[in-house]
Design an enzyme around this catalytic site. Sequence first.
Site, short mmCIF file in Angstrom:
data_model
loop_
_atom_site.label_atom_id
_atom_site.label_comp_id
_atom_site.label_asym_id
_atom_site.label_seq_id
_atom_site.Cartn_x
_atom_site.Cartn_y
_atom_site.Cartn_z
N SER A 165 12.90 39.23 24.85
CA SER A 165 11.97 40.10 24.13
C SER A 165 10.87 40.60 25.07
CB SER A 165 11.35 39.37 22.94
OG SER A 165 10.53 38.32 23.37
N THR A 189 8.49 45.13 19.54
CA THR A 189 9.13 44.63 20.75
C THR A 189 10.32 45.52 21.08
OG1 THR A 189 10.58 43.19 19.48
CG2 THR A 189 8.56 42.19 20.34
N HIS A 233 6.87 34.79 11.43
CA HIS A 233 7.11 35.83 12.43
C HIS A 233 7.12 37.26 11.91
CE1 HIS A 233 8.08 37.17 16.35
NE2 HIS A 233 8.80 36.14 16.74
#
Length: 658
Positions: free
Chosen positions: A489, A500, A373
């Site tokens: 998000s 984000t 991520h």
Amino acid sequence: MARLLTSSSALRWGAVSSSQSVGRAYSSGSPDTEYVQRSIVPTMHFQKSLPRLPIPKLEDTIKRYLNAQRPLLDDVQFKKTEQLALNFQNGVGKQLHEELVQQDKQNKHTSYISGPWFDMYLCARESIVLNFNPFISFTPDPRPDYNRQLIRATNMTVSAMRFLKTMRAGYLEPEIFHLNPAKSDTLTFRKLIRFVPSSLSWYGAYMVNAYPLDMSQYFRLFNGTRIPKPNRDELWTDEKGRHLLVLRKGNFYVFDVIDKDGNIVKASEIQAHLQHILSDTTPAPEFPLGYLTSEERNTWAVLRQKLLNNGNQEALAKVDSAVFCLCLDDFPVEDRVSLSHNMLHGSGLNRWFDKSFSIIMTEDGTAAVNFEHSWGDGVAVLRFQNEVFKDSTQRPAISPESCSAPVDSSKAVQRLHFNLDDSLKAAIANAKEKFDTSVNALSIATMEFKKGGKELLKTQKLSPDAVSQLSFQMAFLRQYGKTTATYESCSTAAFKHGRTETVRPASIYTKKCSEAFVMHPSKHSPAELRSMLQDCSKYHGQLTKEAAMGQGFDRHLFALRYLASSKGLSLPEIYQDASYAQINHNVLSTSTLTSPAVQLGGFAPVVPDGFGVGYGVHDDWIGCNVSSYQTRDVRQFVECVHQSLDDIFTVLQDKPIK
């Protein structure tokens, strides 16, 4: 943590545009066998002129922060938090904000959140398994025969390489969110905009209500990995790598999928090589190396160095530089819960969690992407999945009748060998033990609500995302008797190097509405309850719009805290407030994803006593995929979500709640 990319309303920029691209015609003629499309507008045409992520006014941030705190605190707690927030606004916060603005002016090539956000991910020392890596599963191929593992793995590999080549050649259509597709998602628009210089192109799109999105994360999709280092990991990319990494039964194999001239290796040869791997009778290793990627990051950094010192440099370089990782599992998926467990973590035997992404495919052809991520937020991953699904189902490279090429795969396919001393073997055994303990503590439950979805809610003038989020608030109240910190998000890809922002779905409106529905339904008429639903929807829409425009409060406060820390200042009191810790202890971490290419997405809770809620609002149904650890009852939670949606849809029929 920002997990999957949100896409549920007109202002969920990233995924909306991506999901549109699934059904979109190719931009100019039919692509050949090397590309998924040939856009006449260069891929990065808009990147130079993208608007910069705004830094909100400090007073707006504090006001939004206090609005989000209000439903979580009693009057005494709120008064204290309000005072600390106002002191910050008028004191050290003001100085930090001014300095942040100055820093931002000197770094116009990026956004104020990009550096701190990379640091947040890369400095985290917890295992990336469960804590960070999410999964997004592919919809099955509509033709059952094409879901056979060998067929689908070959077709997806070829389509993935077509995507890689398309992107690197600049033929991939720029990612654009079209507010008026009839005007801007047209060949006429593309023919005009391609001649507008890159420094002005964004403005040309803006004139017709089209919003190009940031594509700076895309280059990290392929040939990339996260390398463990003491205190801060590194992202590493080597675009020269032409080979695919395949894992089966914990064994590592590599073979070239791009030839020395830059062409994709023939599909029949890729099929032959994958067949060779699937037929290999080599048993699973006694000490499977992949478990080390699930370790605490400082521990893994030390062990990786030990691996290198033990003569494994070449083998690790092959792993790191592979275009991507394909994990071939030798068992089928039983149901959505087993799918989620397998794609999120699996047994650990057949995974290498550090790669930018892995395609995991089970024996029955069920496929998913599990991705690391830190390098991106799912914008690039979702576009990749959409294009690969479309290409592999509409233009499959091989069919179930295709024969493998008569090639000697034993020469083309290399099985990697790793030299392990006793200390490394002990470390792998220890990592496996920790991995098993952590994944065994995770429970997952799924829910499908079939009485209505997006279409019905839109006729009622209610935001589908707002209703979904409200159902989570009601469910938590029904189960635990209170309102809790909630995170949703939202992509800020409309801005250069946007990442984000957080939508805070728990509000005074959702609290009032939830209490009315759950605790006192008989005291309110359906009309009164409907009015509360409308208030929730309106406010949620406002929060979503603000977040997508970079006007939330979470990232701004995060950046100010990061700046104070980097200057060596003592932590301002606002950040020492118990209420600040509480609102950032996200018991409900939520993310939505809807695309024809996606069957299911999921992630683990971000706190030990939390829920990880992946959800999707479809035309006529609503689904969610929820995870929790042992302190929470996830099955009861999804039952409460279903009950909440039942009550909401009952009220929308002007009937009283039973």
